[in-house]
Design a protein around this motif. Structure first.
Motif, short mmCIF file in Angstrom:
data_model
loop_
_atom_site.label_atom_id
_atom_site.label_comp_id
_atom_site.label_asym_id
_atom_site.label_seq_id
_atom_site.Cartn_x
_atom_site.Cartn_y
_atom_site.Cartn_z
N ASP A 1 0.84 -1.20 0.00
CA ASP A 1 0.00 0.00 0.00
C ASP A 1 0.87 1.25 0.00
O ASP A 1 0.61 2.21 -0.75
N ALA A 2 1.92 1.25 0.81
CA ALA A 2 2.82 2.41 0.88
C ALA A 2 3.56 2.61 -0.44
O ALA A 2 3.70 3.75 -0.91
N VAL A 3 4.02 1.52 -1.05
CA VAL A 3 4.72 1.63 -2.33
C VAL A 3 3.78 2.16 -3.41
O VAL A 3 4.15 3.04 -4.20
N ASN A 4 2.56 1.66 -3.44
CA ASN A 4 1.59 2.14 -4.43
C ASN A 4 1.28 3.62 -4.22
O ASN A 4 1.15 4.38 -5.19
N ARG A 5 1.17 4.04 -2.97
CA ARG A 5 0.92 5.46 -2.67
C ARG A 5 2.10 6.30 -3.17
O ARG A 5 1.92 7.41 -3.68
N ALA A 6 3.31 5.78 -3.03
CA ALA A 6 4.49 6.51 -3.50
C ALA A 6 4.44 6.72 -5.01
O ALA A 6 4.72 7.82 -5.51
N ALA A 7 4.06 5.68 -5.74
CA ALA A 7 3.96 5.78 -7.21
C ALA A 7 2.91 6.80 -7.61
O ALA A 7 3.12 7.60 -8.54
N GLU A 8 1.78 6.79 -6.92
CA GLU A 8 0.70 7.73 -7.23
C GLU A 8 1.15 9.17 -6.96
O GLU A 8 0.85 10.09 -7.74
N ALA A 9 1.87 9.36 -5.86
CA ALA A 9 2.36 10.70 -5.52
C ALA A 9 3.39 11.18 -6.54
O ALA A 9 3.38 12.34 -6.96
N TYR A 10 4.28 10.30 -6.95
CA TYR A 10 5.32 10.63 -7.93
C TYR A 10 4.68 11.09 -9.23
O TYR A 10 5.02 12.15 -9.77
N GLN A 11 3.73 10.32 -9.71
CA GLN A 11 3.07 10.69 -10.97
C GLN A 11 2.32 12.01 -10.83
O GLN A 11 2.33 12.84 -11.74
N LYS A 12 1.68 12.22 -9.68
CA LYS A 12 0.92 13.45 -9.46
C LYS A 12 1.83 14.67 -9.51
O LYS A 12 1.50 15.69 -10.12
N VAL A 13 3.00 14.56 -8.88
CA VAL A 13 3.95 15.68 -8.89
C VAL A 13 4.50 15.92 -10.29
O VAL A 13 4.63 17.08 -10.73
N LEU A 14 4.81 14.86 -11.02
CA LEU A 14 5.30 15.02 -12.40
C LEU A 14 4.25 15.73 -13.26
O LEU A 14 4.58 16.61 -14.06
#
Length: 201
Positions: free
Chosen positions: A181-194
């Motif tokens: 769950d934490a890893v998936n949240r990280a990916a979502e946050a990364y894409q959102k910032v990009l």
């Protein structure tokens, strides 16, 4: 001279005084130790960044973002740029509230294409000998080279019990699911910032 008998009022006053003194002592202790605690946490975060981006030599830019609607806390995306200004990837300090111990914080390193470089635990209080095995290379090492792009892969990463690609820790499936769950949240946050910054991918 006879001793004055105790009354309910006197007892309540005494308790109030004790409570005020105790609260003051706790507040004073917090103020005295807050800076040291913050510095130690920053040191852990910096060490984790170096672990998940081991070959990075450029500059970073920290951006806080709410990864998912309704999240209680922001995720910190440390965008990593090469010296020529191109995107190297990111070290994302992320969290989960689904852990056996309530929550934990991890760092996830991504390259520019969304492939995981590595993961590291920043702060966790999982059960010793069971859930705390999320800190071992045997468990968190299996996330390296996993691709989370396209970013909208349904469900993201999950444990094999749920049809995913991650081997859960024996007798600690909750902690293993929480890590995913934490890893998936990280990916979502990364894409959102990009997306917000219009960074070329």
């Amino acid at each position: 001279m006879s001793k004055k008998p105790s009354t309910l009022v006197n007892m309540l006053l005494a308790l109030a005084v004790i409570a005020v003194v105790a609260a003051g002592a706790l507040a004073g202790g917090y103020v005295l130790t807050k800076d040291a605690i913050d510095k130690e946490q920053q040191k852990k975060s910096q060490t984790a960044m170096e672990q998940v981006l081991p070959k990075f030599q450029g500059t970073t830019e920290a951006v806080s973002v709410q990864a998912r609607q309704g999240d209680k806390n922001d995720v910190t995306v440390n965008l990593a740029y090469n010296n020529d200004g191109s995107l190297f990837g990111a070290a994302v300090e992320t969290y989960t509230d689904k852990a056996f111990g309530g929550s934990f914080t991890i760092m996830v390193g991504f390259d520019a294409e969304g492939t995981i470089i590595g993961t590291a635990v920043v702060k966790a209080a999982e059960t010793p000998g069971l859930g705390d095995k999320i800190k071992t290379e045997k468990f968190n090492g299996q996330f390296a080279k996993k691709q989370l792009r396209p970013w909208d892969v349904e469900g993201g990463l999950s444990v094999t019990k749920d049809g995913g690609q991650v081997d859960a820790i024996t007798a600690a499936t909750i902690s293993s699911r929480a890590f995913c769950d934490a890893v998936n949240r990280a990916a979502e946050a990364y894409q959102k910032v990009l997306n917000q910054k219009g960074v070329a991918q």
